[in-house]
Design a protein around this motif. Sequence first.
Motif, mmCIF file in Angstrom:
data_model
loop_
_atom_site.group_PDB
_atom_site.id
_atom_site.type_symbol
_atom_site.label_atom_id
_atom_site.label_comp_id
_atom_site.label_asym_id
_atom_site.label_seq_id
_atom_site.Cartn_x
_atom_site.Cartn_y
_atom_site.Cartn_z
ATOM 1 N N ALA A 18 6.551 15.695 15.652
ATOM 2 C CA ALA A 18 5.814 14.426 15.772
ATOM 3 C C ALA A 18 4.586 14.472 14.867
ATOM 4 O O ALA A 18 3.789 15.409 14.943
ATOM 5 N N VAL A 19 4.452 13.476 14.002
ATOM 6 C CA VAL A 19 3.305 13.434 13.092
ATOM 7 C C VAL A 19 2.666 12.048 13.129
ATOM 8 O O VAL A 19 3.297 11.069 13.558
ATOM 9 N N ARG A 20 1.413 11.988 12.697
ATOM 10 C CA ARG A 20 0.740 10.692 12.526
ATOM 11 C C ARG A 20 0.086 10.714 11.150
ATOM 12 O O ARG A 20 -0.565 11.696 10.780
ATOM 13 N N LEU A 21 0.282 9.648 10.400
ATOM 14 C CA LEU A 21 -0.337 9.536 9.077
ATOM 15 C C LEU A 21 -1.283 8.349 9.068
ATOM 16 O O LEU A 21 -1.035 7.347 9.743
ATOM 17 N N ALA A 22 -2.344 8.454 8.270
ATOM 18 C CA ALA A 22 -3.259 7.324 8.119
ATOM 19 C C ALA A 22 -3.697 7.238 6.669
ATOM 20 O O ALA A 22 -3.946 8.265 6.024
ATOM 21 N N PHE A 23 -3.793 6.008 6.173
ATOM 22 C CA PHE A 23 -4.392 5.812 4.862
ATOM 23 C C PHE A 23 -5.902 6.023 4.988
ATOM 24 O O PHE A 23 -6.449 6.025 6.086
ATOM 25 N N ARG A 39 0.821 -1.211 0.000
ATOM 26 C CA ARG A 39 0.000 0.000 0.000
ATOM 27 C C ARG A 39 0.860 1.268 0.000
ATOM 28 O O ARG A 39 0.476 2.275 -0.590
ATOM 29 N N LEU A 40 1.996 1.212 0.685
ATOM 30 C CA LEU A 40 2.908 2.364 0.666
ATOM 31 C C LEU A 40 3.379 2.648 -0.761
ATOM 32 O O LEU A 40 3.585 3.802 -1.152
ATOM 33 N N ALA A 41 3.531 1.593 -1.545
ATOM 34 C CA ALA A 41 3.959 1.771 -2.935
ATOM 35 C C ALA A 41 2.809 2.200 -3.838
ATOM 36 O O ALA A 41 3.002 2.961 -4.783
ATOM 37 N N ARG A 42 1.588 1.707 -3.559
ATOM 38 C CA ARG A 42 0.478 1.864 -4.492
ATOM 39 C C ARG A 42 -0.430 3.060 -4.234
ATOM 40 O O ARG A 42 -0.876 3.724 -5.167
ATOM 41 N N GLU A 43 -0.761 3.320 -2.964
ATOM 42 C CA GLU A 43 -1.792 4.330 -2.706
ATOM 43 C C GLU A 43 -1.292 5.735 -3.029
ATOM 44 O O GLU A 43 -0.090 5.992 -3.033
ATOM 45 N N LEU A 74 -2.696 14.558 1.530
ATOM 46 C CA LEU A 74 -1.562 14.923 0.674
ATOM 47 C C LEU A 74 -1.113 13.729 -0.162
ATOM 48 O O LEU A 74 -1.263 12.574 0.251
ATOM 49 N N TRP A 75 -0.534 14.028 -1.331
ATOM 50 C CA TRP A 75 0.184 13.017 -2.090
ATOM 51 C C TRP A 75 1.445 12.650 -1.316
ATOM 52 O O TRP A 75 1.981 13.487 -0.560
ATOM 53 N N PHE A 76 1.938 11.432 -1.526
ATOM 54 C CA PHE A 76 3.152 11.032 -0.813
ATOM 55 C C PHE A 76 3.937 10.051 -1.668
ATOM 56 O O PHE A 76 3.391 9.410 -2.586
ATOM 57 N N LEU A 77 5.199 9.918 -1.343
ATOM 58 C CA LEU A 77 6.039 8.888 -1.958
ATOM 59 C C LEU A 77 6.788 8.147 -0.866
ATOM 60 O O LEU A 77 7.422 8.760 0.000
ATOM 61 N N TRP A 78 6.710 6.817 -0.911
ATOM 62 C CA TRP A 78 7.497 5.958 -0.013
ATOM 63 C C TRP A 78 8.818 5.692 -0.720
ATOM 64 O O TRP A 78 8.843 5.092 -1.800
ATOM 65 N N HIS A 79 9.900 6.186 -0.150
ATOM 66 C CA HIS A 79 11.199 6.168 -0.838
ATOM 67 C C HIS A 79 12.309 6.108 0.208
ATOM 68 O O HIS A 79 12.297 6.913 1.152
ATOM 69 N N ALA A 80 13.218 5.169 0.052
ATOM 70 C CA ALA A 80 14.366 5.053 0.962
ATOM 71 C C ALA A 80 13.906 4.990 2.426
ATOM 72 O O ALA A 80 14.472 5.647 3.316
ATOM 73 N N ASN A 81 12.843 4.204 2.643
ATOM 74 C CA ASN A 81 12.305 3.990 3.997
ATOM 75 C C ASN A 81 11.762 5.243 4.686
ATOM 76 O O ASN A 81 11.672 5.279 5.924
ATOM 77 N N LYS A 82 11.418 6.236 3.876
ATOM 78 C CA LYS A 82 10.756 7.416 4.434
ATOM 79 C C LYS A 82 9.535 7.753 3.587
ATOM 80 O O LYS A 82 9.426 7.325 2.428
ATOM 81 N N PHE A 116 12.618 12.838 -6.575
ATOM 82 C CA PHE A 116 11.747 13.596 -7.491
ATOM 83 C C PHE A 116 11.408 12.793 -8.747
ATOM 84 O O PHE A 116 10.295 12.893 -9.259
ATOM 85 N N VAL A 117 12.352 12.011 -9.233
ATOM 86 C CA VAL A 117 12.078 11.164 -10.406
ATOM 87 C C VAL A 117 10.938 10.195 -10.079
ATOM 88 O O VAL A 117 9.985 10.036 -10.844
ATOM 89 N N SER A 118 11.022 9.563 -8.918
ATOM 90 C CA SER A 118 9.983 8.592 -8.540
ATOM 91 C C SER A 118 8.649 9.285 -8.249
ATOM 92 O O SER A 118 7.583 8.786 -8.620
ATOM 93 N N TYR A 119 8.730 10.415 -7.572
ATOM 94 C CA TYR A 119 7.507 11.166 -7.237
ATOM 95 C C TYR A 119 6.790 11.591 -8.517
ATOM 96 O O TYR A 119 5.578 11.431 -8.667
ATOM 97 N N THR A 120 7.561 12.118 -9.445
ATOM 98 C CA THR A 120 7.007 12.620 -10.696
ATOM 99 C C THR A 120 6.425 11.479 -11.533
ATOM 100 O O THR A 120 5.377 11.619 -12.167
ATOM 101 N N ALA A 121 7.090 10.328 -11.498
ATOM 102 C CA ALA A 121 6.558 9.157 -12.211
ATOM 103 C C ALA A 121 5.233 8.721 -11.590
ATOM 104 O O ALA A 121 4.289 8.346 -12.285
ATOM 105 N N LYS A 122 5.159 8.781 -10.266
ATOM 106 C CA LYS A 122 3.938 8.345 -9.574
ATOM 107 C C LYS A 122 2.768 9.287 -9.855
ATOM 108 O O LYS A 122 1.628 8.843 -10.004
ATOM 109 N N TYR A 123 3.033 10.588 -9.934
ATOM 110 C CA TYR A 123 1.953 11.575 -10.062
ATOM 111 C C TYR A 123 1.916 12.210 -11.450
ATOM 112 O O TYR A 123 1.854 13.439 -11.587
#
Lengths: 151, 151
Positions: free
Chosen positions: A67-72, A17-21, A39-47, A98-105
């Motif tokens: 401190a933040v909390r995220l939820a799908f 889901r981190l890769a797909r959503e 927000l849009w997000f990218l899971w990249h390099a464990n962040k 940015f290459v991966s983010y741009t490819a995703k969106y």
Amino acid sequence: MAQTRKAAERVSDACERLARESDVWLATSSEGRPWLVPLWFLWHANKIFLATSPASMTAKNIASHPAVRLAFQSTEDVLILDGTAEIHRASDVSDDMFVSYTAKYSGSDPRTWDDAIIVAVTPDRIQAWRNEDEIPGRVIMRRGQWVTTAD
Amino acid sequence: MAQTRKAAERVSDACERLARESDVWLATSSEGRPWLVPLWFLWHANKIFLATSPASMTAKNIASHPAVRLAFQSTEDVLILDGTAEIHRASDVSDDMFVSYTAKYSGSDPRTWDDAIIVAVTPDRIQAWRNEDEIPGRVIMRRGQWVTTAD
């Protein structure tokens, strides 16, 4: 009745889901007032990387309270991440991201936006559950480490 | 291309979802740390009622910091509510609320749970948007009053 997933399966579902959503709810706070935005997000390099305006309440909150909390989105297939956020200028973030983010969106590159900062969230704890039966064993990342032993 | 909804249509869509949807994300905070959980809710007498455990972080946060933000699941059809939360013992809440809550959730009555307190949220501001075009005019409740004039 849905089967109760073991830890390893929940971890692999979470990674998928981190890769797909496409969108995530990001909760921040300051002075006892919560803030919550999609927000849009990218899971990249464990962040988790997110782009937003430096004038946003999200950016202001993180600057003083990281401190933040995220939820799908889904409340039936819950995936909640607690972590620590850092704010970076776009020029301080790797091209890879940015290459991966741009490819995703579909070609949207935050470096071309009017004004964008990059929020990088390092997850500390992740919880995943689908129903009451999955509440035990819901912690699938603890202190930044995936929990993969069976519960 | 989706049509940009006028204020009155957004208000009626919001009311319909407040009546129909089952789960909401509830964000609270204390000491610069956000909390975010999915909960059942009932829209009743112009408030949002939720039941939770008195030992939950949600209940503890509200006791010291009553500002809350709620969001429905969808990030494509955004509905965000800011409000002030109060905690009540179940015995201090009207039977009407419990009758409606129990009817909505297939017979589940918080008064029969092991231990439940009732959170009542009075909305102050509500925002609704589906896409970039709907960002102007996204505020459909201001200071507790629905905005029904065209934008």
